[in-house]
Design a protein around this motif. Sequence first.
Motif, mmCIF file in Angstrom:
data_model
loop_
_atom_site.group_PDB
_atom_site.id
_atom_site.type_symbol
_atom_site.label_atom_id
_atom_site.label_comp_id
_atom_site.label_asym_id
_atom_site.label_seq_id
_atom_site.Cartn_x
_atom_site.Cartn_y
_atom_site.Cartn_z
ATOM 1 N N LEU A 44 0.838 -1.197 0.000
ATOM 2 C CA LEU A 44 0.000 0.000 0.000
ATOM 3 C C LEU A 44 0.875 1.250 0.000
ATOM 4 N N GLU A 45 1.983 1.203 0.707
ATOM 5 C CA GLU A 45 2.903 2.335 0.711
ATOM 6 C C GLU A 45 3.546 2.513 -0.663
ATOM 7 N N ASP A 46 3.927 1.398 -1.274
ATOM 8 C CA ASP A 46 4.535 1.477 -2.614
ATOM 9 C C ASP A 46 3.563 2.077 -3.624
ATOM 10 N N LEU A 47 2.293 1.684 -3.527
ATOM 11 C CA LEU A 47 1.292 2.202 -4.457
ATOM 12 C C LEU A 47 1.084 3.696 -4.264
ATOM 13 N N ALA A 48 1.102 4.152 -3.040
ATOM 14 C CA ALA A 48 0.952 5.589 -2.783
ATOM 15 C C ALA A 48 2.122 6.365 -3.384
ATOM 16 N N LEU A 49 3.326 5.843 -3.237
ATOM 17 C CA LEU A 49 4.499 6.522 -3.799
ATOM 18 C C LEU A 49 4.463 6.491 -5.329
ATOM 19 N N PHE A 50 4.023 5.388 -5.903
ATOM 20 C CA PHE A 50 3.870 5.284 -7.351
ATOM 21 C C PHE A 50 2.913 6.364 -7.859
ATOM 22 N N MET A 51 1.776 6.485 -7.204
ATOM 23 C CA MET A 51 0.789 7.487 -7.626
ATOM 24 C C MET A 51 1.338 8.901 -7.438
ATOM 25 N N ALA A 52 2.058 9.135 -6.358
ATOM 26 C CA ALA A 52 2.630 10.458 -6.115
ATOM 27 C C ALA A 52 3.594 10.844 -7.232
ATOM 28 N N GLY A 53 4.439 9.913 -7.621
ATOM 29 C CA GLY A 53 5.411 10.205 -8.667
ATOM 30 C C GLY A 53 4.755 10.528 -9.991
ATOM 31 N N TRP A 54 3.735 9.760 -10.355
ATOM 32 C CA TRP A 54 3.133 9.966 -11.671
ATOM 33 C C TRP A 54 2.111 11.089 -11.693
ATOM 34 N N ARG A 55 1.518 11.419 -10.560
ATOM 35 C CA ARG A 55 0.600 12.561 -10.536
ATOM 36 C C ARG A 55 1.313 13.851 -10.146
ATOM 37 N N GLY A 56 2.568 13.769 -9.733
ATOM 38 C CA GLY A 56 3.367 14.963 -9.473
ATOM 39 C C GLY A 56 2.963 15.716 -8.230
ATOM 40 N N THR A 57 2.504 15.004 -7.201
ATOM 41 C CA THR A 57 2.116 15.637 -5.947
ATOM 42 C C THR A 57 2.358 14.674 -4.795
ATOM 43 N N ALA A 58 2.741 15.209 -3.650
ATOM 44 C CA ALA A 58 3.032 14.357 -2.497
ATOM 45 C C ALA A 58 1.785 13.715 -1.921
ATOM 46 N N ARG A 59 0.617 14.291 -2.224
ATOM 47 C CA ARG A 59 -0.631 13.747 -1.681
ATOM 48 C C ARG A 59 -1.647 13.555 -2.820
ATOM 49 N N PRO A 60 -1.405 12.553 -3.652
ATOM 50 C CA PRO A 60 -2.278 12.330 -4.811
ATOM 51 C C PRO A 60 -3.663 11.842 -4.397
ATOM 52 N N GLN A 61 -4.638 12.191 -5.209
ATOM 53 C CA GLN A 61 -5.999 11.731 -4.997
ATOM 54 C C GLN A 61 -6.578 11.237 -6.317
ATOM 55 N N ILE A 62 -7.560 10.365 -6.220
ATOM 56 C CA ILE A 62 -8.269 9.912 -7.412
ATOM 57 C C ILE A 62 -9.666 10.513 -7.381
ATOM 58 N N ASP A 63 -9.805 11.636 -8.040
ATOM 59 C CA ASP A 63 -11.120 12.257 -8.172
ATOM 60 C C ASP A 63 -11.849 11.736 -9.408
ATOM 61 N N ARG A 64 -11.073 11.374 -10.438
ATOM 62 C CA ARG A 64 -11.673 10.873 -11.671
ATOM 63 C C ARG A 64 -10.904 9.643 -12.128
ATOM 64 N N ALA A 65 -11.579 8.505 -12.127
ATOM 65 C CA ALA A 65 -10.998 7.261 -12.624
ATOM 66 C C ALA A 65 -11.723 6.871 -13.899
ATOM 67 N N GLN A 66 -10.962 6.627 -14.960
ATOM 68 C CA GLN A 66 -11.541 6.231 -16.235
ATOM 69 C C GLN A 66 -11.233 4.769 -16.512
ATOM 70 N N ALA A 67 -12.240 4.022 -16.946
ATOM 71 C CA ALA A 67 -12.054 2.637 -17.370
ATOM 72 C C ALA A 67 -12.433 2.529 -18.841
ATOM 73 N N LEU A 68 -11.520 2.033 -19.647
ATOM 74 C CA LEU A 68 -11.760 1.837 -21.074
ATOM 75 C C LEU A 68 -11.695 0.347 -21.401
ATOM 76 N N VAL A 69 -12.704 -0.144 -22.076
ATOM 77 C CA VAL A 69 -12.718 -1.521 -22.567
ATOM 78 C C VAL A 69 -12.826 -1.461 -24.089
ATOM 79 N N PHE A 70 -11.816 -1.988 -24.770
ATOM 80 C CA PHE A 70 -11.801 -2.019 -26.231
ATOM 81 C C PHE A 70 -12.196 -3.417 -26.706
ATOM 82 N N ALA A 71 -13.025 -3.470 -27.738
ATOM 83 C CA ALA A 71 -13.513 -4.754 -28.252
ATOM 84 C C ALA A 71 -13.179 -4.896 -29.725
#
Length: 334
Positions: A44-71
Amino acid sequence: MQLTSLTDILSLIPDLPRADEAARAAAARRQDSLTKPPGSLGRLEDLALFMAGWRGTARPQIDRAQALVFAGNHGICAQGVNPYPQEVTAQMVANFDRGGAAINQLCRVANADLRVIALDLERPTADFTAGAAMTEGETLDALNCGAAAVDSEADVLVLGEMGIGNSTVAAALAAALFGGDPADWVGPGTGSDTAGIARKITVIEAGLARHRGLDAMATLAAFGGREQAAICGAVLAARAAQIPVILDGFICTAAAAVLYVVDPQLLDHCLVGHVSAEPGHRKLLAALGKSPVLAFDMRLGEGSGAVLALGIVRAALACHNGMATFGEAGVSSA
């Protein structure tokens, strides 16, 4: 992002964003200040750091999650590699649209916005034992369709697929990209029996004999379907927007593996949501150096395992952002 040739990807690589190491370091300092022993929340700690790095903030949040399914539909089905008729692809897309599939329920629980994109279902790709599955133009169209579907305002992108016959496509891509005995990559898919699995192996061996010495993107065109190409396009567009990606199981990971072979850093922003029960997936994850978030013996596709993993990522960020520090809680630290 609009690709005009399959070689355009190489020119994109130098300008693609990297993880923000300063944000990741700040997130790590916060983790060390929270009311818990260091490292006690494990991944869980690793995932938080992963999200922080890619969202560019020390306290990342998921306000909008998109799911795409291609067929997509596949010409290789003419070789009898699947126990279900190709009509099932369109029927399942209709089921998605009505909200009746597993992915609909999981997206609702995970608070993810689901979009299902059918890619020329009435026009299957070609049989890869007879020639390339797609022309360069068809491959580019699917890549660009996948890229255009990405919401640039999303905080995380979940990817999945649907397509009768695409477990054979995934095994063929994996074998072409990473080598080894085709039998090691092949599994039951939607329910092939022993004879069906043997048929898949024979078909893949024929495809590998026909398509030799190709680079990664040409391999995608030779064996892939439109949904595999669209997944690659979505992964690239997400990277350009610095959006972390959660890949689904074997089929989705095999599609993204094309980009890894182009350049391993192209998947740095990608998590793998789960390890599929398809036997080739563990071998593929080892080749990519990826550890799945979950191992739930799932093999449905649709993005189902990836959306389930999204709930774990949300939990990681809830702890990261919501826990008190030692100072805030008045708890003595070491």
